[in-house]
Design an enzyme around this catalytic site. Sequence first.
Site, PDB file in Angstrom:
ATOM      1  N   THR A 180       0.816  -1.205   0.000  1.00 41.77           N
ATOM      2  CA  THR A 180       0.000   0.000   0.000  1.00 41.77           C
ATOM      3  C   THR A 180       0.858   1.266   0.000  1.00 41.77           C
ATOM      4  O   THR A 180       1.969   1.257   0.515  1.00 41.77           O
ATOM      5  CB  THR A 180      -0.860  -0.039   1.272  1.00 41.77           C
ATOM      6  N   ARG A 206     -12.994  -8.732  -1.756  1.00 43.59           N
ATOM      7  CA  ARG A 206     -12.386  -8.531  -0.437  1.00 43.59           C
ATOM      8  C   ARG A 206     -11.985  -7.059  -0.301  1.00 43.59           C
ATOM      9  O   ARG A 206     -11.415  -6.460  -1.214  1.00 43.59           O
ATOM     10  CB  ARG A 206     -11.174  -9.437  -0.292  1.00 43.59           C
ATOM     11  N   GLY A 259      -9.875  -4.333   2.230  1.00 41.11           N
ATOM     12  CA  GLY A 259      -8.912  -4.288   3.332  1.00 41.11           C
ATOM     13  C   GLY A 259      -9.144  -3.101   4.255  1.00 41.11           C
ATOM     14  O   GLY A 259     -10.218  -2.499   4.288  1.00 41.11           O
ATOM     15  N   ASP A 260      -8.098  -2.772   4.996  1.00 39.30           N
ATOM     16  CA  ASP A 260      -8.198  -1.701   5.995  1.00 39.30           C
ATOM     17  C   ASP A 260      -8.043  -0.302   5.403  1.00 39.30           C
ATOM     18  O   ASP A 260      -8.516   0.670   5.996  1.00 39.30           O
ATOM     19  CB  ASP A 260      -7.113  -1.890   7.057  1.00 39.30           C
ATOM     20  N   THR A 312       0.078   0.603   6.458  1.00 38.77           N
ATOM     21  CA  THR A 312       0.294  -0.461   5.479  1.00 38.77           C
ATOM     22  C   THR A 312       0.529  -1.738   6.255  1.00 38.77           C
ATOM     23  O   THR A 312       1.317  -1.771   7.203  1.00 38.77           O
ATOM     24  CB  THR A 312       1.482  -0.182   4.546  1.00 38.77           C
ATOM     25  N   GLY A 313      -0.181  -2.786   5.891  1.00 39.02           N
ATOM     26  CA  GLY A 313      -0.010  -4.028   6.627  1.00 39.02           C
ATOM     27  C   GLY A 313      -1.094  -5.016   6.315  1.00 39.02           C
ATOM     28  O   GLY A 313      -1.875  -4.829   5.379  1.00 39.02           O
ATOM     29  N   GLY A 362      -4.310  -6.249   6.253  1.00 44.39           N
ATOM     30  CA  GLY A 362      -5.550  -5.490   6.428  1.00 44.39           C
ATOM     31  C   GLY A 362      -6.455  -6.039   7.501  1.00 44.39           C
ATOM     32  O   GLY A 362      -7.013  -5.276   8.305  1.00 44.39           O
TER      33      GLY A 362
HETATM   34  N1  ASP Z   1      -3.349  -3.006   4.082  1.00 44.11           N
HETATM   35  C1  ASP Z   1      -3.551  -3.431   2.723  1.00 44.11           C
HETATM   36  C2  ASP Z   1      -4.688  -4.405   2.642  1.00 44.11           C
HETATM   37  O1  ASP Z   1      -4.782  -5.270   3.477  1.00 44.11           O
HETATM   38  C3  ASP Z   1      -2.376  -4.076   2.129  1.00 44.11           C
HETATM   39  C4  ASP Z   1      -1.081  -3.366   2.202  1.00 44.11           C
HETATM   40  O2  ASP Z   1      -0.846  -2.583   3.120  1.00 44.11           O
HETATM   41  O3  ASP Z   1      -0.257  -3.623   1.350  1.00 44.11           O
HETATM   42  O4  ASP Z   1      -5.423  -4.324   1.685  1.00 44.11           O
END
Ligand code: ASP
Length: 337
Positions: A204, A232, A234-235, A254-255, A257
């Site tokens: 992200t 789906r 994410g966060d 970023t992480g 989700g």
């Molecule tokens: N947080 C993002 C998600 O889960 C993914 C990412 O941070 O790369 O969609």
Amino acid sequence: MHPNQTQPQVSKIAIALHGGAGTILKSQISADQEAAYTEALDTALRTGWDLLAAGATALEAVTATVVWLENCPLFNAGKGAVFTHTGGHELDAAVMEGHTNKAGAVAGVRTIKNPILAAKAVMEHTDHVLLAQAGAEELAAEQGLELVSPDYFSTAFRKAQLDAALVEGRVLLDHDGKIDGEIKAKQDPVISGDPIDPNHKFGTVGAVALDQYGHLAAATSTGGMTNKRYNRIGDSPLIGAGTWADENVAISATGHGEVFICNVVAYDVAARIKYQGKSLNQACQATIIDHLGEVAPDSGGIVAVDRFGNVCLPFNTEGMYRAWQTESVRGVEIYKD
Ligand code: ASP
């Protein structure tokens, strides 16, 4: 204001950005790869900083920075987004402005070249906060945003990631390398051309800024995760999970989700500042390092800026693409040390 929050102003304007976090394969990184990422982060940082220095608002600066990162194929947002299980791309993005308590977000969009601009349009031109799929795309068209063919987002190395995930029959995370507690096999970084092991990477992009008017804003944009299930979300587009701004702090995450959603990570940091009077560093340490480090190690990181112009870029993975600038410091980093 909490009585403990009496820190002096350290910088009138400030910005921090990320382009994903994960496990660094130091041994595999070529000088060219490192230079490409460093240059991209540096240019994105300059884009946002120059705007802030010229009097732009924090919202304008974080939006322009994220547009730049979305257009750069190195990152998992906009062009270069990862593939879903069915071989397409579904993009999520959000913006939030602290002093107005306004936010806008889009989820699962497939034809909007810059999802962050659509998120801003939701905030500025609707009574809603989050629009998904066709509804978000309709708004983008109404607002004259650039629409592209779904394959605009495709790149060869993201396709190779999907093919590997399909062979292995699992969600090969551009994200979480430890879905069931064990570190998954590493994908060949030569295929991905990416110095962060793509099995352990959160790709992200995001930016946070403080402007000269004392206002804060955050923006986040993502392609989600390789081989993710249809629809789906994410966060990143969920306010309080992957994106947050209030009068004290702006945060972009970023992480993994699902971890960030269930731990309401961005708001958790903001709440420590607001209700406990913690400093930015203390709040970031408590949420990202202490709490997530215990319940979900290797799950990701955030970039944050507070109203005093402090920046903090904590992560519990081995590295995070990141850059920051205040009136006294400027940095571009990939690795932990
Ligand atoms: N947080 C993002 C998600 O889960 C993914 C990412 O941070 O790369 O969609």
